[in-house]
Motif scaffolding. Structure first.
Motif, short mmCIF file in Angstrom:
data_model
loop_
_atom_site.label_atom_id
_atom_site.label_comp_id
_atom_site.label_asym_id
_atom_site.label_seq_id
_atom_site.Cartn_x
_atom_site.Cartn_y
_atom_site.Cartn_z
N LEU A 145 0.88 -1.18 0.00
CA LEU A 145 0.00 0.00 0.00
C LEU A 145 0.91 1.22 0.00
N ILE A 146 0.31 2.43 0.02
CA ILE A 146 1.16 3.60 0.21
C ILE A 146 0.77 4.30 1.50
N ASP A 147 1.75 4.92 2.15
CA ASP A 147 1.47 5.53 3.45
C ASP A 147 1.13 7.01 3.32
N GLN A 148 0.98 7.67 4.45
CA GLN A 148 0.57 9.08 4.48
C GLN A 148 1.63 10.00 3.89
N ASN A 149 2.83 9.48 3.68
CA ASN A 149 3.88 10.27 3.04
C ASN A 149 4.09 9.87 1.59
N ASN A 150 3.11 9.10 1.07
CA ASN A 150 3.14 8.66 -0.32
C ASN A 150 4.30 7.70 -0.59
N ARG A 151 4.71 6.99 0.43
CA ARG A 151 5.78 6.01 0.24
C ARG A 151 5.18 4.61 0.30
N PRO A 152 5.71 3.70 -0.51
CA PRO A 152 5.16 2.34 -0.48
C PRO A 152 5.50 1.64 0.84
N ILE A 153 4.56 0.89 1.33
CA ILE A 153 4.81 0.06 2.52
C ILE A 153 4.36 -1.36 2.19
N GLN A 154 4.98 -2.31 2.86
CA GLN A 154 4.60 -3.71 2.70
C GLN A 154 4.40 -4.32 4.07
N LEU A 155 3.46 -5.23 4.16
CA LEU A 155 3.25 -5.91 5.44
C LEU A 155 4.54 -6.59 5.87
N SER A 156 5.24 -7.21 4.93
CA SER A 156 6.46 -7.94 5.28
C SER A 156 7.55 -7.02 5.84
N GLY A 157 7.41 -5.71 5.57
CA GLY A 157 8.36 -4.74 6.11
C GLY A 157 8.26 -4.62 7.63
N PHE A 158 7.14 -5.10 8.20
CA PHE A 158 6.94 -5.01 9.65
C PHE A 158 7.28 -6.32 10.35
N ARG A 159 7.85 -7.26 9.62
CA ARG A 159 8.22 -8.55 10.20
C ARG A 159 9.08 -8.34 11.46
N GLY A 160 8.80 -9.14 12.49
CA GLY A 160 9.53 -8.97 13.74
C GLY A 160 8.79 -8.10 14.75
N LYS A 161 7.71 -7.45 14.27
CA LYS A 161 6.89 -6.63 15.17
C LYS A 161 5.47 -7.19 15.23
N ALA A 162 4.80 -6.92 16.31
CA ALA A 162 3.37 -7.24 16.37
C ALA A 162 2.65 -6.12 15.61
N VAL A 163 1.81 -6.49 14.65
CA VAL A 163 1.10 -5.50 13.84
C VAL A 163 -0.38 -5.53 14.20
N VAL A 164 -0.91 -4.35 14.57
CA VAL A 164 -2.36 -4.25 14.78
C VAL A 164 -2.89 -3.41 13.63
N LEU A 165 -3.77 -4.01 12.83
CA LEU A 165 -4.30 -3.23 11.71
C LEU A 165 -5.80 -3.10 11.82
N THR A 166 -6.30 -1.95 11.34
CA THR A 166 -7.73 -1.72 11.32
C THR A 166 -8.09 -0.96 10.06
N PHE A 167 -9.38 -0.80 9.82
CA PHE A 167 -9.85 -0.10 8.62
C PHE A 167 -10.66 1.11 9.05
N ILE A 168 -10.42 2.21 8.38
CA ILE A 168 -11.12 3.46 8.69
C ILE A 168 -11.36 4.21 7.39
N TYR A 169 -12.20 5.24 7.45
CA TYR A 169 -12.12 6.26 6.39
C TYR A 169 -12.35 7.61 7.05
N THR A 170 -11.64 8.61 6.54
CA THR A 170 -11.55 9.86 7.30
C THR A 170 -12.86 10.62 7.38
N ARG A 171 -13.79 10.38 6.44
CA ARG A 171 -15.06 11.12 6.45
C ARG A 171 -16.15 10.41 7.24
#
Ligand SMILES: [Cu+2]
Length: 306
Positions: A145-171
């Motif tokens: 996906l891309i982050d708030q700074n317009n940089r690509p991120i990958q789930l695998s980039g967080f390997r080694g950490k506990a990841v808590v993910l959720t879904f939102i929309y700003t409006r």
């Protein structure tokens, strides 16, 4: 002569008892309609009833000055309100919205369910929202996906950490949906930074990728005082979002400029395996913090044993 002080004492005691009674028997404020609340009278048709999660999904008419016609899950605080209601019933209900919460405070059936033969479908035994595609213990497939700074991120980039993910929309206009998820994540960020700094990652994924571009997410992140090192807001193409949403069977559908959706919050272990999925807003930062702690300590023991 002695009677007066005695009477005073009795009187004082009565006042004390009344005061105590008033304090301890105070109704839970959530059940009251606070002075600042807005209430709306709405008509709609029931699509799903879920007493366990205190939720009713209703295809409702427009709520003037608040929400267009759409199909939404609404919270009920008193599940007794759902008694006697069936999927397909046409209803009239009162929606209460405060600064931090929203719920149905009253609901009346105005017409009984449209017979199954006419509507073409029986109430489904398991609704889509009951289905989680991934089971705990399974590896979560990688996604980009891309982050708030317009940089690509990958789930695998967080390997080694506990990841808590959720879904939102700003409006999102309903305080106990997306805004609550983000407020809970802000609290989680505080707690996890204290307990497990650098061993966790929060990920809020937008369900509204068309509107929620990186710059919008950046502003939203600031509203919740997100620390960029630990809390990422992500968007992408519709296909990318649908892929991630599909992993946890998140229901989300654009409707009249807003998004009809339910909620999914997932914990992924440092090994990239799914640990748990919360399917409503009924989770607390404390509960997630504990599960993150367990996940991290299991991972640590495992690493030691190897
Ligand atoms: Cu929402």
């Amino acid at each position: 002569m002695k009677k007066k002080p005695f009477l005073l004492l009795v009187f004082a005691q009565i006042i004390l008892i009344v005061l105590c009674a008033a304090i301890f028997s105070r109704p839970r404020p959530a059940l009251n309609v606070p002075a600042t609340a807005q209430t709306f009278q709405v008509r709609g048709q029931i699509r799903e009833l879920d007493a366990v999660n205190r939720m009713v999904r209703i295809a409702h008419e427009e709520i003037p000055h608040y929400m267009p016609a759409m199909t939404m899950p609404f919270a009920v605080k008193d599940t007794g309100l759902l008694k006697g209601l069936s999927i397909g019933d046409a209803v009239q209900f009162e929606l209460v919205v405060t600064g931090s919460d929203s719920w149905i405070s009253h609901i009346d059936k105005i017409r009984s369910e449209i017979p199954a033969a006419a509507s073409g479908a029986q109430a489904p035994a398991a609704t889509e929202s009951d289905l989680v595609r991934l089971e705990p213990g399974e590896s979560v497939p990688d996604f980009t996906l891309i982050d708030q700074n317009n940089r690509p991120i990958q789930l695998s980039g967080f390997r080694g950490k506990a990841v808590v993910l959720t879904f939102i929309y700003t409006r999102c206009p309903l305080p106990n949906f997306c805004p609550l998820m983000s407020a809970n994540f802000a609290e989680l960020q505080k707690r996890l930074s204290r307990e497990y700094p650098d061993r966790y990652q929060l990920l809020s994924i937008s369900m509204d990728p068309e509107f929620d571009r990186p710059a919008v997410l950046k502003g939203y992140a600031a509203r919740y005082q997100a620390d960029e090192r630990h809390w990422t807001f992500a968007t992408g193409t519709k296909e990318q979002i649908d892929f991630v949403a599909g992993l946890v069977a998140l229901f989300h559908e654009p409707e009249n400029g807003l998004i009809s959706h339910d909620l999914r919050t997932a914990l992924i272990g440092p090994d990239g395996r799914l640990v748990h999925v919360w399917k409503s807003n009924a989770w607390t930062p404390y509960e997630v913090q504990r599960m993150v702690g367990e996940t991290l300590s299991v991972a640590k023991d495992y690493a030691k044993a190897r």
